[in-house]
Motif scaffolding. Structure first.
Motif, PDB file in Angstrom:
ATOM      1  N   SER A   1       0.711  -1.356   0.043  1.00 17.18           N
ATOM      2  CA  SER A   1       0.007  -0.054   0.265  1.00 17.18           C
ATOM      3  C   SER A   1       0.918   1.293  -0.038  1.00 17.18           C
ATOM      4  O   SER A   1       0.331   2.388  -0.401  1.00 17.18           O
ATOM      5  N   CYS A   2       2.300   1.290   0.266  1.00 15.86           N
ATOM      6  CA  CYS A   2       2.951   2.463   0.508  1.00 15.86           C
ATOM      7  C   CYS A   2       3.674   2.696  -1.167  1.00 15.86           C
ATOM      8  O   CYS A   2       4.260   3.706  -0.972  1.00 15.86           O
ATOM      9  N   GLY A   3       3.351   2.089  -1.986  1.00 19.39           N
ATOM     10  CA  GLY A   3       3.866   2.393  -3.079  1.00 19.39           C
ATOM     11  C   GLY A   3       5.104   1.625  -3.495  1.00 19.39           C
ATOM     12  O   GLY A   3       6.032   1.895  -4.319  1.00 19.39           O
ATOM     13  N   CYS A   4       5.374   0.563  -2.334  1.00 26.52           N
ATOM     14  CA  CYS A   4       6.582  -0.253  -2.570  1.00 26.52           C
ATOM     15  C   CYS A   4       6.647  -1.301  -3.341  1.00 26.52           C
ATOM     16  O   CYS A   4       7.416  -2.379  -3.501  1.00 26.52           O
ATOM     17  N   SER A   5       5.350  -1.406  -4.067  1.00 23.25           N
ATOM     18  CA  SER A   5       4.998  -2.565  -4.809  1.00 23.25           C
ATOM     19  C   SER A   5       6.159  -3.177  -6.085  1.00 23.25           C
ATOM     20  O   SER A   5       6.034  -4.193  -6.406  1.00 23.25           O
ATOM     21  N   SER A   6       6.880  -2.108  -6.221  1.00 26.45           N
ATOM     22  CA  SER A   6       7.832  -2.288  -7.428  1.00 26.45           C
ATOM     23  C   SER A   6       9.050  -3.277  -6.781  1.00 26.45           C
ATOM     24  O   SER A   6       9.780  -3.500  -7.641  1.00 26.45           O
ATOM     25  N   LEU A   7       9.178  -3.315  -5.428  1.00 28.04           N
ATOM     26  CA  LEU A   7      10.330  -3.956  -4.675  1.00 28.04           C
ATOM     27  C   LEU A   7       9.843  -5.470  -5.075  1.00 28.04           C
ATOM     28  O   LEU A   7       8.962  -6.165  -4.281  1.00 28.04           O
ATOM     29  N   GLY A   8      10.525  -6.040  -5.957  1.00 33.48           N
ATOM     30  CA  GLY A   8      10.321  -7.288  -6.686  1.00 33.48           C
ATOM     31  C   GLY A   8      10.799  -8.587  -5.552  1.00 33.48           C
ATOM     32  O   GLY A   8      10.551  -9.497  -5.783  1.00 33.48           O
ATOM     33  N   ASP A   9      12.060  -8.302  -4.668  1.00 31.05           N
ATOM     34  CA  ASP A   9      12.575  -9.351  -3.933  1.00 31.05           C
ATOM     35  C   ASP A   9      13.070  -8.861  -2.695  1.00 31.05           C
ATOM     36  O   ASP A   9      12.892  -7.644  -2.336  1.00 31.05           O
ATOM     37  N   GLY A  10      13.477 -10.019  -1.713  1.00 29.13           N
ATOM     38  CA  GLY A  10      13.616  -9.498  -0.533  1.00 29.13           C
ATOM     39  C   GLY A  10      14.712  -8.523  -0.169  1.00 29.13           C
ATOM     40  O   GLY A  10      14.800  -7.656   0.663  1.00 29.13           O
ATOM     41  N   LYS A  11      15.869  -8.812  -1.177  1.00 30.68           N
ATOM     42  CA  LYS A  11      16.970  -7.982  -1.284  1.00 30.68           C
ATOM     43  C   LYS A  11      16.446  -6.435  -1.316  1.00 30.68           C
ATOM     44  O   LYS A  11      17.201  -5.415  -0.728  1.00 30.68           O
ATOM     45  N   ALA A  12      15.744  -6.447  -2.356  1.00 28.32           N
ATOM     46  CA  ALA A  12      15.322  -4.946  -2.707  1.00 28.32           C
ATOM     47  C   ALA A  12      14.709  -4.401  -1.517  1.00 28.32           C
ATOM     48  O   ALA A  12      14.694  -3.055  -1.204  1.00 28.32           O
ATOM     49  N   ILE A  13      13.677  -5.101  -0.812  1.00 25.22           N
ATOM     50  CA  ILE A  13      12.984  -4.677   0.119  1.00 25.22           C
ATOM     51  C   ILE A  13      14.190  -4.357   1.585  1.00 25.22           C
ATOM     52  O   ILE A  13      13.752  -3.174   1.959  1.00 25.22           O
ATOM     53  N   VAL A  14      14.896  -5.063   1.488  1.00 23.27           N
ATOM     54  CA  VAL A  14      16.013  -4.898   2.454  1.00 23.27           C
ATOM     55  C   VAL A  14      16.590  -3.515   2.377  1.00 23.27           C
ATOM     56  O   VAL A  14      16.817  -2.649   3.602  1.00 23.27           O
ATOM     57  N   ASP A  15      17.091  -3.181   1.089  1.00 20.97           N
ATOM     58  CA  ASP A  15      17.929  -2.069   0.806  1.00 20.97           C
ATOM     59  C   ASP A  15      17.039  -0.844   1.288  1.00 20.97           C
ATOM     60  O   ASP A  15      17.349   0.184   1.489  1.00 20.97           O
ATOM     61  N   HIS A  16      15.688  -0.753   0.535  1.00 23.53           N
ATOM     62  CA  HIS A  16      14.762   0.205   0.686  1.00 23.53           C
ATOM     63  C   HIS A  16      14.436   0.401   2.020  1.00 23.53           C
ATOM     64  O   HIS A  16      14.562   1.670   2.549  1.00 23.53           O
ATOM     65  N   VAL A  17      14.105  -0.598   2.986  1.00 26.56           N
ATOM     66  CA  VAL A  17      13.830  -0.104   4.552  1.00 26.56           C
ATOM     67  C   VAL A  17      15.224   0.246   5.118  1.00 26.56           C
ATOM     68  O   VAL A  17      14.817   1.204   5.889  1.00 26.56           O
ATOM     69  N   LYS A  18      15.938  -0.160   4.762  1.00 16.69           N
ATOM     70  CA  LYS A  18      17.490   0.450   5.375  1.00 16.69           C
ATOM     71  C   LYS A  18      17.598   1.802   5.134  1.00 16.69           C
ATOM     72  O   LYS A  18      18.119   2.706   5.877  1.00 16.69           O
ATOM     73  N   SER A  19      17.435   2.138   3.642  1.00 13.96           N
ATOM     74  CA  SER A  19      17.666   3.719   3.107  1.00 13.96           C
ATOM     75  C   SER A  19      16.713   4.425   3.923  1.00 13.96           C
ATOM     76  O   SER A  19      17.271   5.668   3.858  1.00 13.96           O
ATOM     77  N   LYS A  20      15.749   4.085   4.522  1.00 15.96           N
ATOM     78  CA  LYS A  20      14.682   4.892   5.115  1.00 15.96           C
ATOM     79  C   LYS A  20      15.149   4.841   6.832  1.00 15.96           C
ATOM     80  O   LYS A  20      14.360   5.488   7.540  1.00 15.96           O
ATOM     81  N   GLY A  21      15.729   3.952   7.060  1.00 12.74           N
ATOM     82  CA  GLY A  21      16.165   4.034   8.559  1.00 12.74           C
ATOM     83  C   GLY A  21      15.255   3.315   9.456  1.00 12.74           C
ATOM     84  O   GLY A  21      15.069   3.367  10.641  1.00 12.74           O
TER      85      GLY A  21
END
Length: 79
Positions: free
Chosen positions: A2-22
């Protein structure tokens, strides 16, 4: 997601995105019981967490953490 993160296709992309936001230490909206690929069962306490048995990293964005289907594996001890 729901946050617009649907383009994050795999776990590594999710980790990188979440960490970039702290936000890596945020608790999920629901403390899901995870069934790891290694057979271990554990409770997901933060949106990025390693399996205590094998070290597989699981990740989900905070805003989509209510649904267990959004939690993705990222690799062993993916940092």
């Amino acid at each position: 997601m729901s946050c617009g993160c649907s383009s994050l296709g795999d776990g590594k992309a999710i980790v990188d995105h979440v960490k970039s936001k702290g936000k890596q230490f945020n608790p999920p909206l629901v403390a899901h019981e995870m069934h790891c690929e290694c057979g271990e069962t554990f409770t997901l306490e933060t949106v990025i967490m390693d399996c205590p048995s094998c070290g597989m990293t699981y990740a989900v964005t905070p805003c989509s953490s209510a649904d267990i289907e959004n939690i993705k594996p990222a690799g062993i001890r993916y940092a």
